[in-house]
Design an enzyme around this catalytic site. Structure first.
Site, PDB file in Angstrom:
ATOM      1  N   LYS A 106       4.989 -14.317 -11.236  1.00  0.00           N
ATOM      2  CA  LYS A 106       3.730 -13.610 -11.458  1.00  0.00           C
ATOM      3  C   LYS A 106       2.717 -14.529 -12.165  1.00  0.00           C
ATOM      4  O   LYS A 106       1.529 -14.529 -11.835  1.00  0.00           O
ATOM      5  CB  LYS A 106       3.975 -12.362 -12.326  1.00  0.00           C
ATOM      6  N   TYR A 114      10.903 -13.023 -12.211  1.00  0.00           N
ATOM      7  CA  TYR A 114       9.698 -12.254 -11.848  1.00  0.00           C
ATOM      8  C   TYR A 114       8.494 -12.760 -12.635  1.00  0.00           C
ATOM      9  O   TYR A 114       7.410 -12.971 -12.091  1.00  0.00           O
ATOM     10  CB  TYR A 114       9.985 -10.793 -12.167  1.00  0.00           C
ATOM     11  N   LYS A 174      17.977  10.750 -13.323  1.00  0.00           N
ATOM     12  CA  LYS A 174      19.180  11.054 -14.105  1.00  0.00           C
ATOM     13  C   LYS A 174      19.141  12.485 -14.639  1.00  0.00           C
ATOM     14  O   LYS A 174      20.150  13.189 -14.649  1.00  0.00           O
ATOM     15  CB  LYS A 174      19.302  10.093 -15.281  1.00  0.00           C
ATOM     16  N   GLY A 225       0.039   1.604  -4.802  1.00  0.00           N
ATOM     17  CA  GLY A 225      -0.742   1.715  -3.553  1.00  0.00           C
ATOM     18  C   GLY A 225      -1.041   3.159  -3.201  1.00  0.00           C
ATOM     19  O   GLY A 225      -2.170   3.502  -2.817  1.00  0.00           O
ATOM     20  N   HIS A 263      12.459   1.487 -12.723  1.00  0.00           N
ATOM     21  CA  HIS A 263      11.947   1.416 -14.095  1.00  0.00           C
ATOM     22  C   HIS A 263      12.443   2.652 -14.859  1.00  0.00           C
ATOM     23  O   HIS A 263      12.991   3.581 -14.268  1.00  0.00           O
ATOM     24  CB  HIS A 263      10.418   1.371 -14.077  1.00  0.00           C
ATOM     25  N   GLY A 304       0.783  -1.234   0.000  1.00  0.00           N
ATOM     26  CA  GLY A 304       0.000   0.000   0.000  1.00  0.00           C
ATOM     27  C   GLY A 304       0.816   1.286   0.000  1.00  0.00           C
ATOM     28  O   GLY A 304       0.283   2.368  -0.242  1.00  0.00           O
ATOM     29  N   ASN A 315       3.571  -0.890 -18.164  1.00  0.00           N
ATOM     30  CA  ASN A 315       4.535  -0.131 -17.349  1.00  0.00           C
ATOM     31  C   ASN A 315       3.839   1.055 -16.676  1.00  0.00           C
ATOM     32  O   ASN A 315       3.106   1.792 -17.307  1.00  0.00           O
ATOM     33  CB  ASN A 315       5.673   0.383 -18.236  1.00  0.00           C
ATOM     34  N   PRO A 337      -1.363  -4.831 -15.521  1.00  0.00           N
ATOM     35  CA  PRO A 337      -1.007  -3.464 -15.933  1.00  0.00           C
ATOM     36  C   PRO A 337       0.199  -3.455 -16.870  1.00  0.00           C
ATOM     37  O   PRO A 337       1.040  -4.366 -16.790  1.00  0.00           O
ATOM     38  CB  PRO A 337      -0.650  -2.758 -14.621  1.00  0.00           C
ATOM     39  N   ASP A 360      18.829  -3.390 -24.109  1.00  0.00           N
ATOM     40  CA  ASP A 360      17.541  -2.812 -24.506  1.00  0.00           C
ATOM     41  C   ASP A 360      16.370  -3.550 -23.854  1.00  0.00           C
ATOM     42  O   ASP A 360      15.270  -3.067 -23.774  1.00  0.00           O
ATOM     43  CB  ASP A 360      17.367  -2.917 -26.033  1.00  0.00           C
TER      44      ASP A 360
HETATM   45  P1  NAP Z   1       6.651  -0.579  -5.357  1.00  0.00           P
HETATM   46  O1  NAP Z   1       6.472   0.883  -5.516  1.00  0.00           O
HETATM   47  O2  NAP Z   1       8.017  -1.153  -5.333  1.00  0.00           O
HETATM   48  O3  NAP Z   1       5.885  -1.033  -4.012  1.00  0.00           O
HETATM   49  C1  NAP Z   1       6.018  -2.354  -3.578  1.00  0.00           C
HETATM   50  C2  NAP Z   1       5.256  -2.482  -2.296  1.00  0.00           C
HETATM   51  O4  NAP Z   1       5.364  -3.831  -1.843  1.00  0.00           O
HETATM   52  C3  NAP Z   1       5.767  -1.567  -1.194  1.00  0.00           C
HETATM   53  O5  NAP Z   1       4.676  -1.043  -0.460  1.00  0.00           O
HETATM   54  C4  NAP Z   1       6.571  -2.522  -0.322  1.00  0.00           C
HETATM   55  O6  NAP Z   1       6.554  -2.137   1.028  1.00  0.00           O
HETATM   56  C5  NAP Z   1       5.786  -3.811  -0.489  1.00  0.00           C
HETATM   57  N1  NAP Z   1       6.617  -4.986  -0.224  1.00  0.00           N
HETATM   58  C6  NAP Z   1       7.668  -5.426  -0.948  1.00  0.00           C
HETATM   59  N2  NAP Z   1       8.165  -6.540  -0.385  1.00  0.00           N
HETATM   60  C7  NAP Z   1       7.403  -6.803   0.722  1.00  0.00           C
HETATM   61  C8  NAP Z   1       7.424  -7.795   1.732  1.00  0.00           C
HETATM   62  N3  NAP Z   1       8.340  -8.780   1.722  1.00  0.00           N
HETATM   63  N4  NAP Z   1       6.502  -7.755   2.701  1.00  0.00           N
HETATM   64  C9  NAP Z   1       5.577  -6.764   2.725  1.00  0.00           C
HETATM   65  N5  NAP Z   1       5.493  -5.786   1.796  1.00  0.00           N
HETATM   66  C10 NAP Z   1       6.407  -5.813   0.820  1.00  0.00           C
HETATM   67  O7  NAP Z   1       5.845  -1.364  -6.467  1.00  0.00           O
HETATM   68  P2  NAP Z   1       4.696  -0.867  -7.464  1.00  0.00           P
HETATM   69  O8  NAP Z   1       5.342  -0.319  -8.689  1.00  0.00           O
HETATM   70  O9  NAP Z   1       3.701  -0.065  -6.697  1.00  0.00           O
HETATM   71  O10 NAP Z   1       4.038  -2.266  -7.879  1.00  0.00           O
HETATM   72  C11 NAP Z   1       2.813  -2.661  -7.322  1.00  0.00           C
HETATM   73  C12 NAP Z   1       2.389  -3.903  -8.100  1.00  0.00           C
HETATM   74  O11 NAP Z   1       2.282  -3.579  -9.496  1.00  0.00           O
HETATM   75  C13 NAP Z   1       3.392  -5.042  -8.005  1.00  0.00           C
HETATM   76  O12 NAP Z   1       2.717  -6.274  -7.836  1.00  0.00           O
HETATM   77  C14 NAP Z   1       4.119  -5.005  -9.348  1.00  0.00           C
HETATM   78  O13 NAP Z   1       4.602  -6.290  -9.714  1.00  0.00           O
HETATM   79  C15 NAP Z   1       3.019  -4.540 -10.263  1.00  0.00           C
HETATM   80  N6  NAP Z   1       3.447  -3.874 -11.508  1.00  0.00           N
HETATM   81  C16 NAP Z   1       4.267  -2.786 -11.454  1.00  0.00           C
HETATM   82  C17 NAP Z   1       4.639  -2.153 -12.652  1.00  0.00           C
HETATM   83  C18 NAP Z   1       5.508  -0.912 -12.660  1.00  0.00           C
HETATM   84  O14 NAP Z   1       5.897  -0.461 -13.759  1.00  0.00           O
HETATM   85  N7  NAP Z   1       5.830  -0.317 -11.515  1.00  0.00           N
HETATM   86  C19 NAP Z   1       4.174  -2.645 -13.878  1.00  0.00           C
HETATM   87  C20 NAP Z   1       3.327  -3.761 -13.873  1.00  0.00           C
HETATM   88  C21 NAP Z   1       2.964  -4.366 -12.677  1.00  0.00           C
HETATM   89  P3  NAP Z   1       7.718  -1.152   1.595  1.00  0.00           P
HETATM   90  O15 NAP Z   1       7.788   0.006   0.671  1.00  0.00           O
HETATM   91  O16 NAP Z   1       7.253  -0.771   2.988  1.00  0.00           O
HETATM   92  O17 NAP Z   1       8.986  -1.977   1.587  1.00  0.00           O
HETATM   93  O1  GFB Z   2      11.096   0.172 -17.188  1.00  0.00           O
HETATM   94  P1  GFB Z   2      12.208  -0.693 -17.684  1.00  0.00           P
HETATM   95  O2  GFB Z   2      13.444  -0.781 -16.832  1.00  0.00           O
HETATM   96  O3  GFB Z   2      11.748  -2.190 -17.834  1.00  0.00           O
HETATM   97  O4  GFB Z   2      12.575  -0.170 -19.171  1.00  0.00           O
HETATM   98  P2  GFB Z   2      11.086  -3.024 -19.026  1.00  0.00           P
HETATM   99  C1  GFB Z   2      13.745  -0.628 -19.729  1.00  0.00           C
HETATM  100  C2  GFB Z   2      13.942   0.023 -21.100  1.00  0.00           C
HETATM  101  O5  GFB Z   2      14.306   1.415 -20.904  1.00  0.00           O
HETATM  102  C3  GFB Z   2      15.109  -0.646 -21.800  1.00  0.00           C
HETATM  103  C4  GFB Z   2      15.665   1.594 -21.345  1.00  0.00           C
HETATM  104  O6  GFB Z   2      14.944  -0.520 -23.182  1.00  0.00           O
HETATM  105  C5  GFB Z   2      16.276   0.200 -21.315  1.00  0.00           C
HETATM  106  O7  GFB Z   2      17.404   0.119 -22.199  1.00  0.00           O
HETATM  107  N1  GFB Z   2      16.353   2.535 -20.442  1.00  0.00           N
HETATM  108  C6  GFB Z   2      17.061   3.610 -20.856  1.00  0.00           C
HETATM  109  C7  GFB Z   2      16.399   2.473 -19.113  1.00  0.00           C
HETATM  110  N2  GFB Z   2      17.589   4.252 -19.796  1.00  0.00           N
HETATM  111  C8  GFB Z   2      17.171   3.553 -18.691  1.00  0.00           C
HETATM  112  C9  GFB Z   2      17.388   3.736 -17.304  1.00  0.00           C
HETATM  113  O8  GFB Z   2      18.089   4.669 -16.859  1.00  0.00           O
HETATM  114  N3  GFB Z   2      16.792   2.859 -16.464  1.00  0.00           N
HETATM  115  C10 GFB Z   2      16.024   1.818 -16.930  1.00  0.00           C
HETATM  116  N4  GFB Z   2      15.437   0.977 -16.034  1.00  0.00           N
HETATM  117  N5  GFB Z   2      15.819   1.582 -18.258  1.00  0.00           N
HETATM  118  C11 GFB Z   2      10.279  -4.384 -16.963  1.00  0.00           C
HETATM  119  C12 GFB Z   2      10.404  -5.756 -16.332  1.00  0.00           C
HETATM  120  O9  GFB Z   2      10.787  -4.410 -18.278  1.00  0.00           O
HETATM  121  O10 GFB Z   2       8.908  -4.008 -17.050  1.00  0.00           O
HETATM  122  C13 GFB Z   2       9.825  -5.732 -14.959  1.00  0.00           C
HETATM  123  O11 GFB Z   2      11.783  -6.147 -16.284  1.00  0.00           O
HETATM  124  C14 GFB Z   2       8.503  -5.006 -14.878  1.00  0.00           C
HETATM  125  O12 GFB Z   2       9.702  -7.054 -14.505  1.00  0.00           O
HETATM  126  C15 GFB Z   2       8.397  -3.785 -15.759  1.00  0.00           C
HETATM  127  O13 GFB Z   2       7.454  -5.863 -15.133  1.00  0.00           O
HETATM  128  C16 GFB Z   2       6.979  -3.306 -15.883  1.00  0.00           C
HETATM  129  O14 GFB Z   2       9.814  -2.400 -19.451  1.00  0.00           O
HETATM  130  O15 GFB Z   2      12.113  -3.303 -20.040  1.00  0.00           O
END
Ligand code: NAP
Ligand code: GFB
Length: 319
Positions: free
Chosen positions: A145, A141, A192, A17, A184, A12, A170, A168, A275
């Site tokens: 999932k 991962y 950066k 969250g 991400h 959350g 990204n 969802p 990439d």
């Molecule tokens: P986030 O910002 O990293 O937040 C993760 C949350 O999970 C935090 O509240 C963290 O708590 C909690 N957590 C992690 N490990 C835990 C543990 N061992 N016990 C209890 N709590 C734990 O992640 P988010 O981006 O909001 O992602 C939320 C969901 O969306 C995830 O299931 C992720 O896989 C999914 N998702 C994310 C993306 C994306 O681009 N971000 C894309 C697709 C799907 P603390 O902060 O207190 O440690």
């Molecule tokens: O969000 P991201 O790290 O994850 O994006 P994915 C990666 C893309 O952005 C690659 C470019 O093409 C990278 O080369 N990129 C450029 C960068 N500069 C940067 C930088 O400074 N940081 C990062 N992180 N990338 C993730 C999965 O894939 O998608 C996770 O690995 C998750 O599991 C997430 O599900 C939603 O989109 O490539």
């Protein structure tokens, strides 16, 4: 008198969250009969069944939005496949087991568009989750999932549990993880750009900038999560994404961030860095068919809000 609705959001305090918390707060009196609980890891480590059971005994949730996970970008996923697999398998198994044990009415868990098969046709849709191996970069991962979908349907078949999943694309927005190595791409590039402006250096984009992504703003996604909790009755997953036409390149995103932050310096591409997946174009046709007046915040506006949040909260942001 029916028992009060208690919605527990695991994870959350994270990006998604916090978006849901903001949306529920905006809803005000419309949800005055509901109690919303937003867990952080300090409430208990969900990798431990005992600590998870203690949390369920304490809050007695009737509904669960399950977000908690080990989450990271491409480079973190490539580096820590073992931890991404083990931690997420443990968390997901404990949450679904407790949702069953404590008779939760409905659980909505979170997958990701990166878990789809790497070799696939486009656009990707919900029926394709298990049609082949995911991209090697995040197989730890991705397989963890995918097992949420498998186990949710198993609990329904065996015990009649109402466990469903969303997929969802990204996500970005306020309260993101801005860690330079683990984050991400959007929060990573915001951080950066902040540093390049402070130190008067080039803005370095990893990879070629050619890969394509669909990005959804966390505050738009929050509304969809609550709609799924309230209205989505299917067990099969549903993709929560912007349209295919909204897909952008990483280079496009870099320029959008530079413009939002008024970066005037040089943007360079470090092609020695990976990439990752070239594209994972997902269809939101099912979502649009069930949620007709679906709208999304324009990306330029949402990126500006996200960048400003980082600047305003630099001292306390995850980085
Ligand atoms: P986030 O910002 O990293 O937040 C993760 C949350 O999970 C935090 O509240 C963290 O708590 C909690 N957590 C992690 N490990 C835990 C543990 N061992 N016990 C209890 N709590 C734990 O992640 P988010 O981006 O909001 O992602 C939320 C969901 O969306 C995830 O299931 C992720 O896989 C999914 N998702 C994310 C993306 C994306 O681009 N971000 C894309 C697709 C799907 P603390 O902060 O207190 O440690
Ligand atoms: O969000 P991201 O790290 O994850 O994006 P994915 C990666 C893309 O952005 C690659 C470019 O093409 C990278 O080369 N990129 C450029 C960068 N500069 C940067 C930088 O400074 N940081 C990062 N992180 N990338 C993730 C999965 O894939 O998608 C996770 O690995 C998750 O599991 C997430 O599900 C939603 O989109 O490539």
């Amino acid at each position: 008198m029916s028992a009060q609705k208690v919605v527990m959001v695991t994870g959350g305090t994270g990006l998604v969250g916090k978006g849901i918390e903001a949306y529920i707060q905006q809803q005000g009196d419309a949800r005055k009969d509901e109690q919303w609980v937003y867990l952080r890891s300090a409430d208990g480590d969900l990798r431990s069944l005992e600590q998870t059971q203690a949390i369920f005994r304490k809050y007695k949730p009737t509904h669960v939005i399950h977000l908690a996970a080990r989450v990271g970008g491409l480079f973190s996923n490539m580096k820590y496949k073992v931890e991404f697999f083990r931690e997420n398998i443990a968390i997901n198994d404990n949450i679904l087991a407790c949702c069953h044990e404590f008779k939760v009415v409905k659980c909505v868990s979170c997958l990701s568009t990166c878990i789809f098969p790497d070799k696939t046709t486009y656009p990707i849709d919900e029926t394709m989750v298990h049609n082949g191996p995911p991209h090697f970069s995040n197989e730890g991962y991705a397989y963890a999932k995918r097992m949420i979908d498998v186990l949710s349907r198993a609990y329904n078949a065996q015990h009649g549990c109402k466990f469903t999943t969303v997929i969802p694309t990204n996500i970005y927005g306020p309260h993101d993880n801005y860690h330079l190595a683990d984050s991400h791409v959007i929060p990573g590039l915001i951080h950066k750009t902040y540093n390049a402006m402070k130190d008067n250096t080039d803005l370095v984009i990893y990879g070629t900038g050619k890969p394509l992504r669909q990005f959804v703003y966390s505050l738009d996604l929050a509304k969809l999560f609550v709609w799924v909790l309230d209205k989505y009755e299917e067990l099969d997953p549903i993709i929560l994404s912007v349209d295919e036409a909204d897909e952008v390149s990483i280079a496009d995103v870099a320029h959008t961030i530079a413009e939002a932050m008024n970066f005037q310096g040089k943007i360079v591409f470090d092609t020695s860095k990976a990439d990752g997946q070239f594209k994972k174009t997902a269809s939101n046709k099912k979502l649009r068919s069930l949620y007709p007046d679906l709208t999304f915040t324009p990306m330029k506006e949402a990126v500006k809000v996200s960048a400003q949040w980082f600047i305003d909260n630099y001292a306390t942001a995850r980085k």
